[in-house]
Design a protein around this motif. Structure first.
Motif, PDB file in Angstrom:
ATOM      1  N   ASP A   1      21.314  73.481  33.511  1.00 57.54           N
ATOM      2  CA  ASP A   1      20.760  72.682  32.420  1.00 57.54           C
ATOM      3  C   ASP A   1      19.405  73.251  31.976  1.00 57.54           C
ATOM      4  O   ASP A   1      19.161  73.412  30.780  1.00 57.54           O
ATOM      5  CB  ASP A   1      20.611  71.218  32.828  1.00 57.54           C
ATOM      6  N   THR A   2      18.533  73.534  32.939  1.00 56.55           N
ATOM      7  CA  THR A   2      17.222  74.095  32.597  1.00 56.55           C
ATOM      8  C   THR A   2      17.388  75.464  31.964  1.00 56.55           C
ATOM      9  O   THR A   2      16.751  75.777  30.952  1.00 56.55           O
ATOM     10  CB  THR A   2      16.322  74.177  33.847  1.00 56.55           C
ATOM     11  N   LEU A   3      18.254  76.289  32.531  1.00 54.54           N
ATOM     12  CA  LEU A   3      18.493  77.622  31.990  1.00 54.54           C
ATOM     13  C   LEU A   3      19.032  77.541  30.563  1.00 54.54           C
ATOM     14  O   LEU A   3      18.552  78.230  29.663  1.00 54.54           O
ATOM     15  CB  LEU A   3      19.480  78.365  32.889  1.00 54.54           C
ATOM     16  N   SER A   4      20.003  76.676  30.336  1.00 49.76           N
ATOM     17  CA  SER A   4      20.576  76.517  28.996  1.00 49.76           C
ATOM     18  C   SER A   4      19.539  76.034  27.994  1.00 49.76           C
ATOM     19  O   SER A   4      19.592  76.395  26.818  1.00 49.76           O
ATOM     20  CB  SER A   4      21.751  75.540  29.024  1.00 49.76           C
ATOM     21  N   SER A   5      18.568  75.232  28.454  1.00 48.63           N
ATOM     22  CA  SER A   5      17.552  74.685  27.546  1.00 48.63           C
ATOM     23  C   SER A   5      16.615  75.761  27.002  1.00 48.63           C
ATOM     24  O   SER A   5      15.873  75.506  26.060  1.00 48.63           O
ATOM     25  CB  SER A   5      16.739  73.590  28.239  1.00 48.63           C
ATOM     26  N   THR A   6      16.638  76.958  27.566  1.00 48.91           N
ATOM     27  CA  THR A   6      15.774  78.025  27.073  1.00 48.91           C
ATOM     28  C   THR A   6      16.372  78.728  25.852  1.00 48.91           C
ATOM     29  O   THR A   6      15.690  79.534  25.225  1.00 48.91           O
ATOM     30  CB  THR A   6      15.477  79.075  28.170  1.00 48.91           C
ATOM     31  N   PHE A   7      17.625  78.411  25.518  1.00 50.52           N
ATOM     32  CA  PHE A   7      18.304  79.007  24.370  1.00 50.52           C
ATOM     33  C   PHE A   7      18.426  77.979  23.255  1.00 50.52           C
ATOM     34  O   PHE A   7      18.652  76.795  23.518  1.00 50.52           O
ATOM     35  CB  PHE A   7      19.708  79.482  24.768  1.00 50.52           C
ATOM     36  N   LEU A   8      18.294  78.418  22.016  1.00 58.86           N
ATOM     37  CA  LEU A   8      18.531  77.542  20.869  1.00 58.86           C
ATOM     38  C   LEU A   8      20.021  77.211  20.793  1.00 58.86           C
ATOM     39  O   LEU A   8      20.859  78.002  21.247  1.00 58.86           O
ATOM     40  CB  LEU A   8      18.091  78.229  19.575  1.00 58.86           C
ATOM     41  N   PRO A   9      20.383  76.057  20.222  1.00 54.51           N
ATOM     42  CA  PRO A   9      21.803  75.688  20.143  1.00 54.51           C
ATOM     43  C   PRO A   9      22.665  76.733  19.429  1.00 54.51           C
ATOM     44  O   PRO A   9      23.828  76.908  19.764  1.00 54.51           O
ATOM     45  CB  PRO A   9      21.788  74.372  19.366  1.00 54.51           C
ATOM     46  N   GLU A  10      22.080  77.457  18.478  1.00 46.69           N
ATOM     47  CA  GLU A  10      22.842  78.458  17.713  1.00 46.69           C
ATOM     48  C   GLU A  10      22.647  79.881  18.256  1.00 46.69           C
ATOM     49  O   GLU A  10      23.060  80.865  17.623  1.00 46.69           O
ATOM     50  CB  GLU A  10      22.435  78.411  16.239  1.00 46.69           C
ATOM     51  N   ALA A  11      22.057  80.012  19.432  1.00 48.41           N
ATOM     52  CA  ALA A  11      21.733  81.329  19.985  1.00 48.41           C
ATOM     53  C   ALA A  11      22.970  82.198  20.171  1.00 48.41           C
ATOM     54  O   ALA A  11      24.088  81.699  20.336  1.00 48.41           O
ATOM     55  CB  ALA A  11      21.015  81.169  21.324  1.00 48.41           C
TER      56      ALA A  11
END
Length: 177
Positions: free
Chosen positions: A47-57
């Motif tokens: 979850d924390t790792l995914s939060s570092t990317f924009l939704p459209e990344a």
């Protein structure tokens, strides 16, 4: 002649001079962010790792091209777990330029995956006792990497990660042992 004539497709062009339209704060905070993201892979809190990317990344990787949060999350959950135990990531030779398309920055660097212990022994590594291994640590993967970052209200986020030239030491791949 390019050092990697077929390997860095999609990388933003690199200027021969320092980008003076990137502030010192942008430069240092972008490098810190890239290093944090790489360290978050070691903790593997998805979850924390995914939060570092924009939704459209987007992610361009040797395993494929992934677009958007769902594809990225699937990649992290499906393909990445074998690359975690006993491995640390080290980003070196950071170059930070303005991303003219997004207004953010592009951080170009070399990413080293250092195998320091075999996955089956990773749970033996503690703060109390040193683990003794033979022929480790060693550079398992070396890659050229380019992160396009955008500033948000929560700080930098990855807009695109491009993994370019990659070399892997097969002797450090768990399946070969």
């Amino acid at each position: 002649m390019s050092a990697y004539p077929n390997a860095n497709e999609g990388f933003p062009r690199l200027s021969a001079i320092t980008s003076f339209n990137v502030t010192a704060d942008e430069r240092s905070s972008a490098i810190d962010f890239v290093n944090r993201v790489n360290t978050l892979f070691e903790e593997f809190d998805k979850d924390t790792l995914s939060s570092t990317f924009l939704p459209e990344a987007t992610l361009q990787h040797a395993y494929g091209k992934f677009q958007g949060y769902d594809e990225m999350r699937g990649f992290i959950e499906r393909d990445y777990p074998p690359l975690i135990p006993g491995v640390t990531r080290h980003a070196t030779n950071h170059i930070v330029d303005r991303d003219e398309e997004t207004g953010g920055v592009v951080v170009r660097y070399h990413n080293l995956l250092i195998r320091h212990v075999w996955p089956a022994e990773a749970d033996k590594v503690t703060a109390k006792d040193a683990v003794t291994v033979t022929s480790l640590p060693g550079i398992w993967f070396w890659s050229t990497t380019s992160d396009r970052l955008k500033m948000t209200n929560d700080g930098w986020k990855v807009f695109a990660r491009i993994i370019g030239a990659t070399v892997n030491n097969k002797d450090l791949t768990p399946e070969s042992k």
